[in-house]
Structure formats: C-alpha cells, structure tokens
Design a protein around this motif. Structure first.
Motif, PDB file in Angstrom:
ATOM      1  N   LYS A 148       9.957  -4.908  44.102  1.00 45.59           N
ATOM      2  CA  LYS A 148       8.644  -4.280  43.994  1.00 45.59           C
ATOM      3  C   LYS A 148       8.656  -3.134  42.999  1.00 45.59           C
ATOM      4  CE  LYS A 148       7.027  -5.734  48.449  1.00 45.59           C
ATOM      5  NZ  LYS A 148       7.041  -5.444  49.881  1.00 45.59           N
ATOM      6  N   TYR A 149       9.734  -2.403  42.962  1.00 48.25           N
ATOM      7  CA  TYR A 149       9.825  -1.291  42.015  1.00 48.25           C
ATOM      8  C   TYR A 149       9.759  -1.817  40.578  1.00 48.25           C
ATOM      9  CZ  TYR A 149      11.124   1.999  45.657  1.00 48.25           C
ATOM     10  OH  TYR A 149      11.119   2.807  46.749  1.00 48.25           O
ATOM     11  N   LEU A 152       6.245  -3.124  39.730  1.00 45.49           N
ATOM     12  CA  LEU A 152       5.306  -2.039  39.425  1.00 45.49           C
ATOM     13  C   LEU A 152       5.554  -1.517  38.012  1.00 45.49           C
ATOM     14  CD1 LEU A 152       5.024   0.151  42.614  1.00 45.49           C
ATOM     15  CD2 LEU A 152       3.206  -1.012  41.418  1.00 45.49           C
ATOM     16  N   ARG A 156       2.839  -1.565  34.974  1.00 46.59           N
ATOM     17  CA  ARG A 156       2.432  -0.336  34.286  1.00 46.59           C
ATOM     18  C   ARG A 156       2.690  -0.451  32.802  1.00 46.59           C
ATOM     19  NH1 ARG A 156       4.821   4.752  37.562  1.00 46.59           N
ATOM     20  NH2 ARG A 156       3.540   4.670  39.421  1.00 46.59           N
ATOM     21  N   GLU A 229      11.426   7.805  36.575  1.00 50.25           N
ATOM     22  CA  GLU A 229      12.613   7.906  37.400  1.00 50.25           C
ATOM     23  C   GLU A 229      12.322   8.388  38.808  1.00 50.25           C
ATOM     24  OE1 GLU A 229      15.634  10.723  36.441  1.00 50.25           O
ATOM     25  OE2 GLU A 229      16.583   9.949  38.251  1.00 50.25           O
ATOM     26  N   SER A 230      11.419   9.366  38.943  1.00 46.10           N
ATOM     27  CA  SER A 230      11.235   9.927  40.272  1.00 46.10           C
ATOM     28  C   SER A 230      10.227   9.137  41.098  1.00 46.10           C
ATOM     29  CB  SER A 230      10.805  11.387  40.156  1.00 46.10           C
ATOM     30  OG  SER A 230       9.628  11.476  39.422  1.00 46.10           O
ATOM     31  N   GLU A 231       9.547   8.165  40.502  1.00 47.87           N
ATOM     32  CA  GLU A 231       8.574   7.404  41.286  1.00 47.87           C
ATOM     33  C   GLU A 231       9.093   6.010  41.601  1.00 47.87           C
ATOM     34  OE1 GLU A 231       5.410   7.544  38.520  1.00 47.87           O
ATOM     35  OE2 GLU A 231       5.773   9.683  38.308  1.00 47.87           O
ATOM     36  N   ILE A 232       9.341   5.237  40.529  1.00 44.62           N
ATOM     37  CA  ILE A 232       9.790   3.871  40.763  1.00 44.62           C
ATOM     38  C   ILE A 232      11.221   3.703  40.276  1.00 44.62           C
ATOM     39  CG2 ILE A 232       7.542   2.763  40.884  1.00 44.62           C
ATOM     40  CD1 ILE A 232       7.735   2.189  37.966  1.00 44.62           C
ATOM     41  N   VAL A 233      11.981   4.767  40.425  1.00 46.50           N
ATOM     42  CA  VAL A 233      13.422   4.821  40.188  1.00 46.50           C
ATOM     43  C   VAL A 233      13.798   4.498  38.733  1.00 46.50           C
ATOM     44  CG1 VAL A 233      15.643   4.259  41.118  1.00 46.50           C
ATOM     45  CG2 VAL A 233      13.653   4.078  42.562  1.00 46.50           C
TER      46      VAL A 233
ATOM     47  N   MET B   9       5.809  -1.115  50.830  1.00 43.97           N
ATOM     48  CA  MET B   9       6.930  -0.809  49.955  1.00 43.97           C
ATOM     49  C   MET B   9       7.782   0.247  50.639  1.00 43.97           C
ATOM     50  SD  MET B   9       6.694   0.031  45.972  1.00 43.97           S
ATOM     51  CE  MET B   9       7.399   1.551  45.464  1.00 43.97           C
ATOM     52  N   PHE B  11       9.929   3.301  50.406  1.00 42.46           N
ATOM     53  CA  PHE B  11      10.205   4.427  49.504  1.00 42.46           C
ATOM     54  C   PHE B  11      11.361   5.191  50.148  1.00 42.46           C
ATOM     55  CE2 PHE B  11       9.574   8.610  47.807  1.00 42.46           C
ATOM     56  CZ  PHE B  11       9.023   8.430  46.568  1.00 42.46           C
ATOM     57  N   HIS B  15      16.316   7.305  47.364  1.00 41.18           N
ATOM     58  CA  HIS B  15      15.330   7.383  46.300  1.00 41.18           C
ATOM     59  C   HIS B  15      15.467   8.747  45.649  1.00 41.18           C
ATOM     60  CE1 HIS B  15      11.484   7.583  44.274  1.00 41.18           C
ATOM     61  NE2 HIS B  15      11.358   6.292  44.458  1.00 41.18           N
ATOM     62  N   PRO B  16      15.429   8.791  44.321  1.00 40.32           N
ATOM     63  CA  PRO B  16      15.659  10.082  43.661  1.00 40.32           C
ATOM     64  C   PRO B  16      14.656  11.165  44.038  1.00 40.32           C
ATOM     65  CG  PRO B  16      15.074   8.354  42.082  1.00 40.32           C
ATOM     66  CD  PRO B  16      15.334   7.685  43.365  1.00 40.32           C
ATOM     67  N   ALA B  17      13.453  10.774  44.482  1.00 41.12           N
ATOM     68  CA  ALA B  17      12.468  11.810  44.807  1.00 41.12           C
ATOM     69  C   ALA B  17      12.306  11.985  46.304  1.00 41.12           C
ATOM     70  CB  ALA B  17      11.126  11.467  44.179  1.00 41.12           C
ATOM     71  N   GLU B  31      -1.611   0.333  43.104  1.00 40.16           N
ATOM     72  CA  GLU B  31      -0.840   1.574  43.112  1.00 40.16           C
ATOM     73  C   GLU B  31      -1.403   2.578  44.101  1.00 40.16           C
ATOM     74  OE1 GLU B  31       1.048   3.538  40.389  1.00 40.16           O
ATOM     75  OE2 GLU B  31       1.948   1.783  39.470  1.00 40.16           O
ATOM     76  N   LEU B 119      10.956  18.475  38.533  1.00 41.98           N
ATOM     77  CA  LEU B 119      11.693  17.260  38.196  1.00 41.98           C
ATOM     78  C   LEU B 119      10.968  16.026  38.733  1.00 41.98           C
ATOM     79  CD1 LEU B 119      14.363  16.517  36.806  1.00 41.98           C
ATOM     80  CD2 LEU B 119      15.394  16.430  39.044  1.00 41.98           C
ATOM     81  N   ASP B 120      10.420  16.137  39.935  1.00 43.04           N
ATOM     82  CA  ASP B 120       9.686  15.008  40.512  1.00 43.04           C
ATOM     83  C   ASP B 120       8.514  14.626  39.632  1.00 43.04           C
ATOM     84  OD1 ASP B 120      11.311  14.880  42.622  1.00 43.04           O
ATOM     85  OD2 ASP B 120       9.987  15.854  44.052  1.00 43.04           O
ATOM     86  N   LEU B 398       0.791   6.116  43.707  1.00 40.77           N
ATOM     87  CA  LEU B 398       2.219   6.206  44.025  1.00 40.77           C
ATOM     88  C   LEU B 398       2.858   7.460  43.436  1.00 40.77           C
ATOM     89  CD1 LEU B 398       4.774   4.955  45.178  1.00 40.77           C
ATOM     90  CD2 LEU B 398       5.039   3.678  43.073  1.00 40.77           C
ATOM     91  N   VAL B 402       5.077  11.392  45.225  1.00 40.61           N
ATOM     92  CA  VAL B 402       6.191  12.221  44.801  1.00 40.61           C
ATOM     93  C   VAL B 402       5.766  13.686  44.697  1.00 40.61           C
ATOM     94  CG1 VAL B 402       7.807  12.561  42.944  1.00 40.61           C
ATOM     95  CG2 VAL B 402       7.161  10.272  43.591  1.00 40.61           C
TER      96      VAL B 402
END
Lengths: 358, 417
Positions: A148-149, A152, A156, A229-233, B9, B11, B15-17, B31, B119-120, B398, B402
């Motif tokens: 899914k990531y 998305l 986008r 990166e911080s949303e969908i890795v 999904m 999350f 996860h980085p955030a 989204e 950063l987020d 989405l 974050v």
C-alpha cells in the motif's frame, strides 16, 4: 603502425565508421553522466552537511571522496529481495524503465558547439517524450511491489508528473517561440551574444516555472511526496534493495543532472560564456573566458545541482494536494499568460524578436 | 462501475514518523483519513508494577525512562508525591535547582519536539539545528548527575548533590585539534552555572534562527495552519494539558495555577494559541522555549547569591555522606539501612502533578506504611492526547497524520509506561 590503423579505418564502410564513432560518444557520455551522479551524491552530502553545521562524509579516501564508490560497492553486494506477492517481472523491469530514459535523453544534449551524439531537429520533442516515459518506471514499481505504501507513492508520483509535465511543456513552447527551432543546438545558438541574449531575461517567468517543475518532476524536496520519507516511508521503492534500489537512485540523480543541463541550455545559453561580448577582455590573459565551451555548461549544471540541494536543506515538504494546486492553478496559468505576452512581443518585434523576418 | 471502498493501512509500529512504536490502523478513502485507530502497548514495561516491588528510591530511575526526552520532569512528579506523603521540607536551594533543571528539561523536550516535528514535515535541517543546542543541555545533565539522559538526580528531600564548580572539558585527540578543543571549551572554563548562563545568553538567538526557517515559511504554514483544529471546549473534554490545551487558547499551566517549588516567585508568561491548530501549538512551544530561558536566567541569579544545603538533613531519609559513613557508626547504620531496606512511608495516599513539558504529569501513590509503594499510578499527558488522534486527523490527508503525531509530541515511553 599509426598509418596502418588510419588506413584500415579509412577502408571501413562509412556506416561502420559512423556507428563506431557514435558508440564511442555514447560510452563517453554515459560514463560521464554516471560519474557525475556518483560525485553529485558526495556533493549533496557535503553541501547539506555544511548547511546543517556538520561535516559530511570524510572517512573513505581523501576528503571522503571515495564515499560514492563505497556506497556503490555496498549496494552491489546486497541481496535483492523480491517480495513474494509482487509481480516479479515488472518488479525487476521497473528500475530499468526509470533509468533508461534518464540516460537516453542525453543523446540530444549538446555539450559544446560540436559535441552531440544525435543532432536531430526534433530534439526538444525527444527530450519531452523521454522525460515523460520515466514516470512509467515509478508507476510500475509501485504497482508491482503490491504494497500500500508503494502504491500510494506511485499514484502520487503519476498525478504529480502529469501535472508538471504540462507546465514544463508550456514553458518549452515559450523557448520554442523565442528560438524558432526544436534543435537544442539551435536553441543555444539563438542565445549567443552575451547574457542579455539569454532567454533567462525575456522568459524569466517561464524559467522559474520550468525550473520548479523540474524539481517537482525529479521528485526532489520540497516536492518529494512520492518518496515522502516520513509519510509513506520510501514510496514506490520501499521494497527495493541492493542494485535494484541503486538503479532508482541513479535514475533520480541522472534526472537531476539532466534537468539542470536542460535548464542551462534552454534559459542560460548552454555552453555559451557569460562574458561573451566583453570586448575589453580581448588581448588580456582573460580572453579565454569569452569563448563558449563545455566548462560553462558544466558550471551551470553545478549551479543548478547546488540549488537542488539548497532547496532540500531549506524547505519542508508540500502536501500532495498542495503540489497539485501549485501545478494546476499557479504554474499553468503563468505559462499561458507569458506565452501570450511573448506572442504579442514577437508580433510587435520587441526585444530578441526585433530581427524576425516579416 | 465498482463502488469505491475505503481501505485500511497499517501505519507503524515500524515507521519513521511513528515516534517510536505507535501502531495506527488508518481507514482511508484514497488519501483522506476516515478513521485512525491508535494501538498502544508495544513499549509496555510495567513501570507501575515494578515500582510496587522495590523501595521508593529505587524507582526514581524508572521515572527517567517514562518520557525519555524529558527525564528530570518525570522524576520531579514522583519525588513530589513521596515528599507529600512524608511531609518533608525541601531546602530552598534544592527547589531552585529543581526549577532550573525542570526548565532545562523543558527546553530539551521542546527542542527534540521541534526537530522531530520539522523532520516529519520534511524540514530536515531543523533536526540538526535543534540537536546542536540539545548537546549543551545534555552536558548540564552530565555535569550534575554523571549521565546524559537518565539522570536520577532528584531525590525525596532535595537533589542528589550541589551544582559542580567545574565543567568536564573536551580533550585533544587525533580527531580534535587544539583550536577546536579551545573553541569547545570556551564556555566550560567556569562552573556549571557559568556554562548554563552562557547558554541562556546565546539561546534566544538560536530560537530566532529556528523561527527564520519555519515561522514565516509558506510551506510550513500550508502544512500546519488549520490542521487538526481543537476547540477550547473539546480540548478540555478530551483531557488535554500542557501546550496542547494552551494551543487551543486556554491559559492552563500548573506552574501558575498550582505553583509548586518556587514557581510562584518566577517571572514568566504563559503563551496561548488562538485557533487551536498545529501552527498555534508550534508557536506556543517556541514561545515556551523563550520563557523557559527566562526562568533559567532568574534561577541562575538566585543560585549564585544563595549557597546552602541542597537536600534535607534527615538521615532517616537521606543517606549520610561517604566521609561521615566511614568514621561514624550511626551513619554507617543509616547508610546500610537506606541502601538495603530504604525508608518507610506513612500510610496514606497522595497525588502530585507537575507541569511536564508535554502537559500535566501526575503521580498517584498509595502507601500501606511499608518501604515500597502499595500502588503507583502515573498520569501521562501523552495518553490523553493520543486518544484524541482519531478525532484530530479525521478528514485530513495521510501527510497530515504525520503532522498531528508531531504536534501531539507523543513519546511512547510515557504512553505505554
């Protein structure tokens, strides 16, 4: 020995000669681009490092210059993990699809007055076509991964590139109108004669739109929602590892170099010198600065690459819908308005259009 | 045409955030978030239960590890509750030291928050700028307690020891030249107070620097203004506290409303927001950085002028010094008793709350008269904030999830405990 080589070269049919020379040029340009990419990663990390008050890579080799090669070797010996639920064929083919157009577009880029692999008249169309094809790699990667990531990210990216492709296309219509040719070499020649003739001056809004769209098209910050990166890795390449990831990485940076080169060619006079026409330099040791050469193009590319990194270190990331709004509601109207303005100027024979035949 | 279905999904938890181990199950349409379901407990370490099995003092270190970016503030809540049960008087100098370190901790926490929030949302330079200043404050922790993170510095009855007269210094090495070492040691020549004062002098300029990057940045505003708006009424109903409720426009701050230690003698303002969105909460926290800096300055001034004891003079509660212990039989007995059995606390119950950087951090202790608490309950601000997650992100995209995780300043150490 030398005579023998030359005579055997002359004995070859012209087609073979042509093919050999072209292959040779392709190797030079490809290796050059890949090396540029390798060192632009180093350049990026150093630039962003200094902006963020840290050192950046400094351990591998003198000044850390060996870092790009260390990275490449690391990625080469890593395993490529193919997710079990993915479409294996598309998963493997996707990175190639994104890299090949990024490299192939270099075929029509004139590096100086005489060096260009394929001096075709529809160069600008060719560039537009290839940069659009690049998005298929991204979409296929996101689709084939079956995550899914990744999906998305692919969605986008697709929407974003379509939106910005239009703005870029319109900006290039302006360039086309100003230069009167689709051949990239002709476009540069149309800007010869000093900074005042560069399209940067007369097409300034188009230059801005083209450059910002270029940043968006390469999925770089602040438009990096496709990888966000911080949303969908990592977006579309979230499941890629090893060489497959390296190819995406290579493609992204090759695209950055390409967009920098194109912006330089379209708006900053490509290989032309900014000191062209400074006649008082003649006879002084600095006279060589006036001649156009590959180094001017390289300097302009470096400047734009620096701007890429500068943006990345400065701005937060846009949200996906805000990017679309910027593309559709700001850039496209700006380009359309300026094309009309340009048309009127050309009709009235003002500025660079003064010498236009009736 | 098939009907459009929403999909779920995951999350996190990796996860980085996700700021640790948050697992959000998002129900999305395209989204746009329909519902967010936070799953907690992935960092559960049974702090409350562990505290029941050991003497009071041995749990102070666990409190550091609750919200691991504002360590001393957690200790403060726990120590205050014990002091309330014991009815012990804390020396005034210790109170000033506690206030000073509470504010240092607040700056530490807010810097960490600002960096992570930036950063987020994609402004990665913020992170490194913030950590540059955090480094100095970590050195203050190290100077008083010996550790950079989990200090265990506050004790029932005061603080473990007085502020040191000298700061640890950098030394020359293969990687650090003499010139660099001299530059790094410039502020470290004097005492800890000199070092903190040098920090408070330069810090407002640093905050200005952060603000130039974000406050008027159009992208930053687009990403935070009108995102996750919480009305003042709703903020109260949801049990918000700290910057979260102040961002919604309610001037609720325990330091003013229920002053503990010497906060009633401090001169500072409470910033509040207007719209209750992410941007207002950002502005509130940035202003708190400046206000904390003000409080620290006042503490330094007082602490310079007024030497004195920093911990209660009661050897039934506070261990004697090592010198005393070595040549006094009674002190040796006290020392032995305190470090094996600990002290007993009268029967009763007490709740003490501090204005933690994230909100109201409360500790509720029930004592049955033994040397261990019968029950410890921790009121973590992040828990209440996290439970508002779904409400705050509904209808946003989405990428805003974050931003909301960032604006809530979630740390899983305290939510999961």
């Amino acid at each position: 020995m030398m005579d023998f080589l030359l005579s055997s070269w002359d004995a070859l049919p012209p087609t073979v000669q042509y093919l050999t020379i072209t292959m040779f040029k392709i190797v030079i340009v490809t290796v050059g681009v890949i090396l540029t990419v390798a060192f632009s990663t180093y350049f990026e990390r150093k630039v962003i490092g200094s902006m963020q008050s840290r050192v950046g890579p400094n351990r591998v080799g003198p000044l850390g210059l060996g870092q790009p090669f260390a990275d490449v070797i690391k990625l080469l010996i890593k395993e490529i993990i193919v997710p079990s639920s993915s479409d294996k064929f598309l998963f493997v083919i996707a990175p190639l699809l994104s890299l090949i157009p990024a490299l192939a577009a270099w075929a029509v880029i004139p590096l100086n007055g005489s060096f260009v692999i394929a001096d075709i008249n529809a160069g600008l169309l060719y560039v537009l076509a290839l940069t659009s094809v690049g998005v298929y790699g991204v979409i296929l990667a996101g689709w084939a991964t079956n995550s899914k990531y990744a999906f998305l990210g692919a969605m986008r990216s697709a929407a974003q590139i379509v939106a910005y492709e239009i703005a870029m296309g319109f900006a290039l219509v302006g360039v086309l109108m100003a230069a009167g040719s689709l051949n990239l070499g002709e476009i540069v020649r149309a800007q010869e004669g000093g900074v005042s003739n560069w399209f940067l001056i007369w097409l300034f809004p188009l230059f801005l739109v083209y450059w910002i769209s270029g940043v968006a098209e390469t999925n770089r910050a602040p438009f990096d929602v496709a990888e966000g990166e911080s949303e969908i890795v990592a977006g579309f390449h979230v499941e890629y590892s090893g060489v497959a990831f390296a190819l995406f990485f290579l493609a992204e940076y090759a695209n950055m170099v390409l967009i920098s080169a194109l912006t330089a060619i379209f708006f900053l006079g490509g290989w032309a010198s900014p000191f062209e026409g400074w006649t008082f330099l003649e006879g002084t040791p600095l006279a060589f600065l006036m001649a156009g050469s590959f180094f001017w193009l390289a300097a302009k590319i470096c400047f734009f690459m620096y701007t890429f990194f500068w943006l990345r270190a400065t701005f937060p990331r846009y949200r996906y819908d805000q990017i679309m709004r910027l593309g559709w509601k700001v850039f496209i109207p700006v380009t359309i308005v300026w094309i009309v303005v340009e048309g009127v100027l050309a009709w009235l024979r003002v500025g660079p259009w003064a010498g236009l035949g009736s | 045409m098939a009907e459009i279905q929403s999909y779920t999904m995951n999350f996190g938890p990796q996860h980085p955030a996700a700021h640790g181990v948050l697992r959000l199950v998002l129900e999305m349409e395209g989204e746009v978030i329909q519902k967010a379901d936070p799953h907690i407990g992935l960092l559960h370490r049974a702090t409350e239960k562990l505290a029941e099995s050991k003497p009071f003092n041995q749990s102070i270190g666990y409190m550091d590890r609750l919200d691991y970016v504002s360590m001393m503030a957690n200790e403060h809540g726990y120590v205050l509750a014990i002091e309330k049960l014991l009815g012990v008087e804390v020396p005034i100098r210790a109170q000033y030291i506690r206030v000073m370190f509470d504010e240092i901790t607040r700056i530490l926490n807010h810097l960490m928050w600002l960096g992570a929030h930036g950063l987020d949302i994609g402004a990665m330079t913020m992170f490194l700028y913030c950590f540059r200043e955090r480094e100095d404050l970590m050195d203050c922790y190290e100077a008083v307690s010996g550790t950079r993170m989990h200090a265990t510095y506050y004790r029932p009855g005061g603080v473990y020891r007085d502020l040191p007269e000298s700061m640890p210094k950098y030394q020359e090495s293969k990687f650090r030249s003499k010139k660099e070492v001299d530059r790094l040691n410039e502020a470290r020549e004097g005492s800890l107070l000199d070092f903190i004062e040098a920090f408070t002098d330069k810090f407002p300029a640093c905050v200005d620097e952060y603000e130039t990057l974000l406050t008027d940045n159009r992208i930053w505003k687009q990403r935070t203004v009108n995102i996750a708006v919480v009305s003042p009424e709703r903020a109260m109903q949801l049990g918000f506290s700290g910057p979260m409720i102040r961002g919604s426009g309610i001037a609720w701050d325990l330091r003013k409303k229920q002053p503990y230690e010497v906060y009633d003698q401090m001169d500072f303002d409470i910033p509040i927001g207007v719209n209750g969105d992410c941007y207002d909460r950002y502005l509130v926290r940035v202003e708190e950085l400046r206000q904390s800096n003000r409080i620290i300055k006042q503490c330094i001034e007082w602490l310079r002028a007024n030497p004195g004891p920093v911990i209660a003079d009661d050897h039934k509660l506070v261990p004697p010094s090592r010198v005393e212990m070595k040549d006094d039989m009674e002190s040796l007995i006290h020392h032995f008793k305190l470090f094996t059995e600990g002290y007993s606390v009268p029967v009763g119950e007490a709740y003490a709350a501090v204005e933690h950087p994230k909100g109201e951090f409360g500790v509720y202790i029930v004592s049955d008269g033994a040397n261990k608490p019968y029950r410890v309950k921790i009121r973590a601000p992040g828990f209440a904030h996290l439970s508002a997650m779904s409400e705050m992100v509904e209808g946003h995209m989405l990428a805003d999830v974050v931003a909301v995780i960032g604006t809530q300043d979630i740390v899983f150490g305290e939510v999961d405990r």
